[in-house]
Design an enzyme around this catalytic site. Sequence first.
Site, mmCIF file in Angstrom:
data_model
loop_
_atom_site.group_PDB
_atom_site.id
_atom_site.type_symbol
_atom_site.label_atom_id
_atom_site.label_comp_id
_atom_site.label_asym_id
_atom_site.label_seq_id
_atom_site.Cartn_x
_atom_site.Cartn_y
_atom_site.Cartn_z
ATOM 1 N N ASP A 57 0.135 15.342 -5.091
ATOM 2 C CA ASP A 57 0.299 14.609 -6.334
ATOM 3 C C ASP A 57 1.726 14.870 -6.803
ATOM 4 O OD1 ASP A 57 -2.104 13.366 -8.297
ATOM 5 O OD2 ASP A 57 -0.197 13.738 -9.302
ATOM 6 N N ASP A 85 6.018 12.887 -3.884
ATOM 7 C CA ASP A 85 6.333 11.587 -4.460
ATOM 8 C C ASP A 85 6.460 10.615 -3.292
ATOM 9 O OD1 ASP A 85 7.508 9.323 -5.506
ATOM 10 O OD2 ASP A 85 9.033 10.375 -6.667
ATOM 11 N N VAL A 86 5.551 9.653 -3.200
ATOM 12 C CA VAL A 86 5.528 8.773 -2.030
ATOM 13 C C VAL A 86 6.699 7.803 -1.986
ATOM 14 C CG1 VAL A 86 3.027 8.939 -1.731
ATOM 15 C CG2 VAL A 86 3.989 7.100 -3.161
ATOM 16 N N ASN A 111 -3.938 7.069 -1.541
ATOM 17 C CA ASN A 111 -4.510 6.736 -2.841
ATOM 18 C C ASN A 111 -3.450 6.498 -3.916
ATOM 19 O OD1 ASN A 111 -6.828 6.666 -4.798
ATOM 20 N ND2 ASN A 111 -5.781 8.489 -5.590
ATOM 21 N N TYR A 177 1.104 -5.251 -10.452
ATOM 22 C CA TYR A 177 0.035 -4.471 -9.824
ATOM 23 C C TYR A 177 -0.761 -5.336 -8.842
ATOM 24 C CZ TYR A 177 -3.830 -1.106 -9.537
ATOM 25 O OH TYR A 177 -4.781 -0.214 -9.107
ATOM 26 N N LYS A 181 -1.109 -4.610 -4.869
ATOM 27 C CA LYS A 181 -2.396 -4.364 -4.215
ATOM 28 C C LYS A 181 -2.723 -5.449 -3.191
ATOM 29 C CE LYS A 181 -3.728 -0.478 -6.090
ATOM 30 N NZ LYS A 181 -3.875 0.752 -5.268
ATOM 31 N N ALA A 210 -13.347 2.091 -11.981
ATOM 32 C CA ALA A 210 -13.938 3.400 -11.682
ATOM 33 C C ALA A 210 -13.652 4.313 -12.871
ATOM 34 C CB ALA A 210 -13.368 3.982 -10.400
#
Length: 269
Positions: A57, A85-86, A111, A177, A181, A210
Amino acid sequence: MKYPQVKAEQPAPAYVPGHSLLDGRVVVVTAAAGAGIGAAVVRKVLEEGAKAVVVSDTHERRLKESRDALAEEFGEDRITAVTCDVTQEDQVQALLDAAEPHGGVDVMINNAGLGGTASVLEMTDDQWSRVLDITLTGTFRCVRAIGQRFVAAGKRGVIVNNASVIGWRAQEGQAHYAAAKAGVMALTRSAAADLAPHGIRVNAVSPSLAMHPFLEKVTSPELLVELKGREAFGRAAEPWEVANVMVFLASDYSSYMTGEVVSVSSQHA
């Protein structure tokens, strides 16, 4: 398919215990601190018998707290935490390096993602770019990095990405977003085609709502009621219900599935 407004919220089912679906596997999960889908999938992976899990994370304090709690419950030797950090290639590589002492990654669960709300009329380049860089390009970096390692090691690994029903349908204020996605879905299908000759599978889940504490904190009660009402069961998914599908895709039960995007919601379109 359209569902009528559900008058009463249907109760969530009982929590499903593990069935040893990932015995002996080494799993990496991005964006896994906190109480959302990432944290739920880490717990499910451990319950399903993973030998080791590398959790990551960008939030160091929450990551340490999550790691310490899981280590106390499941054992110190099964949990490694790495800040990642991706958007940074060197940090993605360091994350994968952390799995090497355990024998290298068998399953990569991507994720990490970032949302936000802004009309396209006011959305800035920075808002657009940040959501795309974390959610789509970050997933690409992770898929590329682990795919290269799987191929080099001759390993028939598994990649599971987290998409969203927003990638299928329009939603006000979510252009960045939704585009990100939808891109994750397209990336999943194309990467699956590239990696299939090496025996590597790539699939994705596409959840809708969720429920977790952070979402409750940042979302108005009125909007939550509206969003729940759009779902067939009149409720949000529990994060572990999404995690169950991710574990299924990571396991040998889905051995003939690749390039699929599995909706964990009644809102496929």
